[in-house]
Scaffold this motif. Sequence first.
Motif, PDB file in Angstrom:
ATOM      1  N   GLU A  49       0.794  -1.216   0.000  1.00  0.00           N
ATOM      2  CA  GLU A  49       0.000   0.000   0.000  1.00  0.00           C
ATOM      3  C   GLU A  49       0.835   1.278   0.000  1.00  0.00           C
ATOM      4  O   GLU A  49       0.284   2.382   0.108  1.00  0.00           O
ATOM      5  CB  GLU A  49      -0.939  -0.012   1.208  1.00  0.00           C
ATOM      6  CG  GLU A  49      -1.966  -1.131   1.115  1.00  0.00           C
ATOM      7  CD  GLU A  49      -2.817  -1.267   2.366  1.00  0.00           C
ATOM      8  OE1 GLU A  49      -2.750  -0.359   3.229  1.00  0.00           O
ATOM      9  OE2 GLU A  49      -3.541  -2.270   2.481  1.00  0.00           O
ATOM     10  N   ARG A  50       2.141   1.141  -0.137  1.00  0.00           N
ATOM     11  CA  ARG A  50       2.965   2.352  -0.126  1.00  0.00           C
ATOM     12  C   ARG A  50       2.660   3.191  -1.362  1.00  0.00           C
ATOM     13  O   ARG A  50       2.334   2.664  -2.439  1.00  0.00           O
ATOM     14  CB  ARG A  50       4.451   1.986  -0.098  1.00  0.00           C
ATOM     15  CG  ARG A  50       4.960   1.382  -1.391  1.00  0.00           C
ATOM     16  CD  ARG A  50       6.465   1.152  -1.355  1.00  0.00           C
ATOM     17  NE  ARG A  50       6.948   0.718  -2.651  1.00  0.00           N
ATOM     18  CZ  ARG A  50       8.238   0.583  -2.951  1.00  0.00           C
ATOM     19  NH1 ARG A  50       9.160   0.842  -2.043  1.00  0.00           N
ATOM     20  NH2 ARG A  50       8.614   0.194  -4.158  1.00  0.00           N
ATOM     21  N   PRO A  51       2.748   4.503  -1.244  1.00  0.00           N
ATOM     22  CA  PRO A  51       2.532   5.354  -2.420  1.00  0.00           C
ATOM     23  C   PRO A  51       3.744   5.310  -3.341  1.00  0.00           C
ATOM     24  O   PRO A  51       4.814   4.811  -2.971  1.00  0.00           O
ATOM     25  CB  PRO A  51       2.345   6.745  -1.802  1.00  0.00           C
ATOM     26  CG  PRO A  51       3.123   6.684  -0.527  1.00  0.00           C
ATOM     27  CD  PRO A  51       2.997   5.269  -0.028  1.00  0.00           C
ATOM     28  N   GLY A  52       3.552   5.822  -4.528  1.00  0.00           N
ATOM     29  CA  GLY A  52       4.685   5.900  -5.438  1.00  0.00           C
ATOM     30  C   GLY A  52       4.468   5.081  -6.686  1.00  0.00           C
ATOM     31  O   GLY A  52       3.361   4.676  -7.023  1.00  0.00           O
ATOM     32  N   ARG A  53       5.573   4.786  -7.335  1.00  0.00           N
ATOM     33  CA  ARG A  53       5.514   4.146  -8.640  1.00  0.00           C
ATOM     34  C   ARG A  53       5.068   2.690  -8.525  1.00  0.00           C
ATOM     35  O   ARG A  53       4.999   2.124  -7.451  1.00  0.00           O
ATOM     36  CB  ARG A  53       6.872   4.232  -9.333  1.00  0.00           C
ATOM     37  CG  ARG A  53       7.981   3.535  -8.568  1.00  0.00           C
ATOM     38  CD  ARG A  53       9.312   3.719  -9.264  1.00  0.00           C
ATOM     39  NE  ARG A  53      10.378   2.995  -8.593  1.00  0.00           N
ATOM     40  CZ  ARG A  53      11.633   2.965  -9.013  1.00  0.00           C
ATOM     41  NH1 ARG A  53      11.963   3.622 -10.117  1.00  0.00           N
ATOM     42  NH2 ARG A  53      12.544   2.292  -8.347  1.00  0.00           N
ATOM     43  N   SER A  54       4.841   2.081  -9.666  1.00  0.00           N
ATOM     44  CA  SER A  54       4.303   0.725  -9.737  1.00  0.00           C
ATOM     45  C   SER A  54       5.181  -0.287  -9.007  1.00  0.00           C
ATOM     46  O   SER A  54       6.404  -0.289  -9.135  1.00  0.00           O
ATOM     47  CB  SER A  54       4.169   0.320 -11.210  1.00  0.00           C
ATOM     48  OG  SER A  54       3.671  -0.983 -11.323  1.00  0.00           O
ATOM     49  N   THR A  57       1.595  -5.389  -5.423  1.00  0.00           N
ATOM     50  CA  THR A  57       0.493  -5.107  -4.499  1.00  0.00           C
ATOM     51  C   THR A  57      -0.231  -6.374  -4.061  1.00  0.00           C
ATOM     52  O   THR A  57      -1.171  -6.294  -3.281  1.00  0.00           O
ATOM     53  CB  THR A  57      -0.530  -4.139  -5.121  1.00  0.00           C
ATOM     54  OG1 THR A  57      -1.146  -4.754  -6.264  1.00  0.00           O
ATOM     55  CG2 THR A  57       0.138  -2.833  -5.531  1.00  0.00           C
ATOM     56  N   THR A  82      -0.434   0.322  -7.998  1.00  0.00           N
ATOM     57  CA  THR A  82      -0.624   0.941  -6.694  1.00  0.00           C
ATOM     58  C   THR A  82      -2.015   0.601  -6.186  1.00  0.00           C
ATOM     59  O   THR A  82      -2.885   0.152  -6.943  1.00  0.00           O
ATOM     60  CB  THR A  82      -0.463   2.473  -6.764  1.00  0.00           C
ATOM     61  OG1 THR A  82      -1.400   2.990  -7.729  1.00  0.00           O
ATOM     62  CG2 THR A  82       0.941   2.868  -7.155  1.00  0.00           C
ATOM     63  N   ARG A  84      -5.414   2.149  -4.304  1.00  0.00           N
ATOM     64  CA  ARG A  84      -6.106   3.405  -4.054  1.00  0.00           C
ATOM     65  C   ARG A  84      -6.311   3.634  -2.557  1.00  0.00           C
ATOM     66  O   ARG A  84      -6.222   2.713  -1.746  1.00  0.00           O
ATOM     67  CB  ARG A  84      -7.460   3.383  -4.752  1.00  0.00           C
ATOM     68  CG  ARG A  84      -7.392   3.405  -6.270  1.00  0.00           C
ATOM     69  CD  ARG A  84      -8.746   3.056  -6.848  1.00  0.00           C
ATOM     70  NE  ARG A  84      -8.871   3.356  -8.269  1.00  0.00           N
ATOM     71  CZ  ARG A  84      -9.836   2.880  -9.049  1.00  0.00           C
ATOM     72  NH1 ARG A  84     -10.750   2.065  -8.532  1.00  0.00           N
ATOM     73  NH2 ARG A  84      -9.890   3.193 -10.333  1.00  0.00           N
ATOM     74  N   ALA A  85      -6.650   4.864  -2.213  1.00  0.00           N
ATOM     75  CA  ALA A  85      -6.864   5.219  -0.809  1.00  0.00           C
ATOM     76  C   ALA A  85      -8.019   4.436  -0.193  1.00  0.00           C
ATOM     77  O   ALA A  85      -8.034   4.184   1.021  1.00  0.00           O
ATOM     78  CB  ALA A  85      -7.120   6.725  -0.685  1.00  0.00           C
ATOM     79  N   ARG A  89      -8.027  -1.635  -6.173  1.00  0.00           N
ATOM     80  CA  ARG A  89      -7.086  -1.488  -7.283  1.00  0.00           C
ATOM     81  C   ARG A  89      -7.807  -0.870  -8.469  1.00  0.00           C
ATOM     82  O   ARG A  89      -9.000  -1.124  -8.676  1.00  0.00           O
ATOM     83  CB  ARG A  89      -6.556  -2.853  -7.739  1.00  0.00           C
ATOM     84  CG  ARG A  89      -5.683  -3.586  -6.765  1.00  0.00           C
ATOM     85  CD  ARG A  89      -5.163  -4.875  -7.400  1.00  0.00           C
ATOM     86  NE  ARG A  89      -4.146  -5.472  -6.549  1.00  0.00           N
ATOM     87  CZ  ARG A  89      -4.377  -6.387  -5.614  1.00  0.00           C
ATOM     88  NH1 ARG A  89      -5.610  -6.822  -5.427  1.00  0.00           N
ATOM     89  NH2 ARG A  89      -3.390  -6.856  -4.883  1.00  0.00           N
ATOM     90  N   THR A  99      -3.849  -1.398 -13.955  1.00  0.00           N
ATOM     91  CA  THR A  99      -3.127  -2.308 -13.064  1.00  0.00           C
ATOM     92  C   THR A  99      -2.447  -3.417 -13.864  1.00  0.00           C
ATOM     93  O   THR A  99      -3.135  -4.243 -14.473  1.00  0.00           O
ATOM     94  CB  THR A  99      -4.084  -2.937 -12.032  1.00  0.00           C
ATOM     95  OG1 THR A  99      -4.570  -1.907 -11.163  1.00  0.00           O
ATOM     96  CG2 THR A  99      -3.384  -3.997 -11.205  1.00  0.00           C
TER      97      THR A  99
END
Length: 385
Positions: A49-54, A57, A82, A84-85, A89, A99
């Motif tokens: 769940e970390r943000p950032g580039r692909s 998951t 990634t 989503r909040a 996906r 995805t």
Amino acid sequence: MRIPRVLVALAVAVCAFVPPGDRPAAGPPGVGRVRPATALDEAWGAYAERPGRSHWTGGDSTYSVATAAGELWVFSDTFLGTVRADGSRPPVAGAGGTTPFVHNSFVLWPAAGRPRTVTGRDRSGGPAPVVSGPSRDQWYWARAGVAEGRGAAIVYARYARTGSGPLDVAWQGNVLARFGPGRPDRPRSLTPLPSSARTAWGAWLERQGGHTYVYGTEQGPLGAHYLRLARVAGSDLRRPWQYWTADGKWSARESRSARLTGADGAALRTSDELSVVRHGRWYALVTQRSDEPFSAQVQLAWSRTPHGPFTRPRTVYTAPEAGPSGTYRNRNVIAYNPHEHPELERPGELVVSYNVNSLVPQDVIDRAGVYRPRFLRVTLGPPGG
């Protein structure tokens, strides 16, 4: 009642003349506490769940190999991108979404430093499986691996689709992929392995006593599998194989390989992925209950030898995520294919992973957290515990 001294002396004398190998053997280790390995679960959740580039998951299989570069986690079907909040996906690429999805991948987790997702690359530079299939309708799913020098050697099983359903697939053959140090994104060689006995070899690899033991599974009824065993001298799986036979010998012919048995002499039924790891004088078989389709029960059996016979599998844990009364209140959510991670263990315990998924693909798009491995710590106790 007082026992005459002469009888005590006689008993001591008789015991003294019983060869040690003929004395009754202590039973296998018992099972004490079984609990989720929360730190591992949380680490994988945070990475997914970390943000950032692909990046990775979610994935299944979840084998692991301790290499010089760090812990190499070996996955089959893998979602990238990634999360989503809201925990979902985006739809899968090719189905109107963004995805990426590949049939196999790695996550390299160094002892110090940040983990990183490892995939291959297609012609356009996008993510592809680490080991690509020979055609569009065939692919490789991961099996077990072992360290090889500073790299790794991993068995893969080739599959093809037989229908439109998520379980409409068929095994086609086995290969060995060898990865050199520093290049886990590309195998340096891909070698065909024995594949003539309808056995998906590489369900587990165990090095003991100058041999590498190769466990394979043969598909049986209602999702159950039968367990078979081969071995090679040393550690190179490209060397000639020998197969454990029904008459308790090793043969150079794959056609003579036999199903391993339980203590009752009947063929042992297991899950497709599993582990057989030596703990002291005993070999621990971690598997899934196989007489119920999509059972959520993780089971443990023991043997004195790599080839059995194994004790009756005993349920040590039931995955709480699965089924209509599980964590997700979804009858389509399943748990499957447990196996051990001995390099992560402390003395007197097993570290076990299992996979969670849904029979309805949209479920793991709507809730990304469904499709991740879970981990257990199984504390071993005295025999009979």
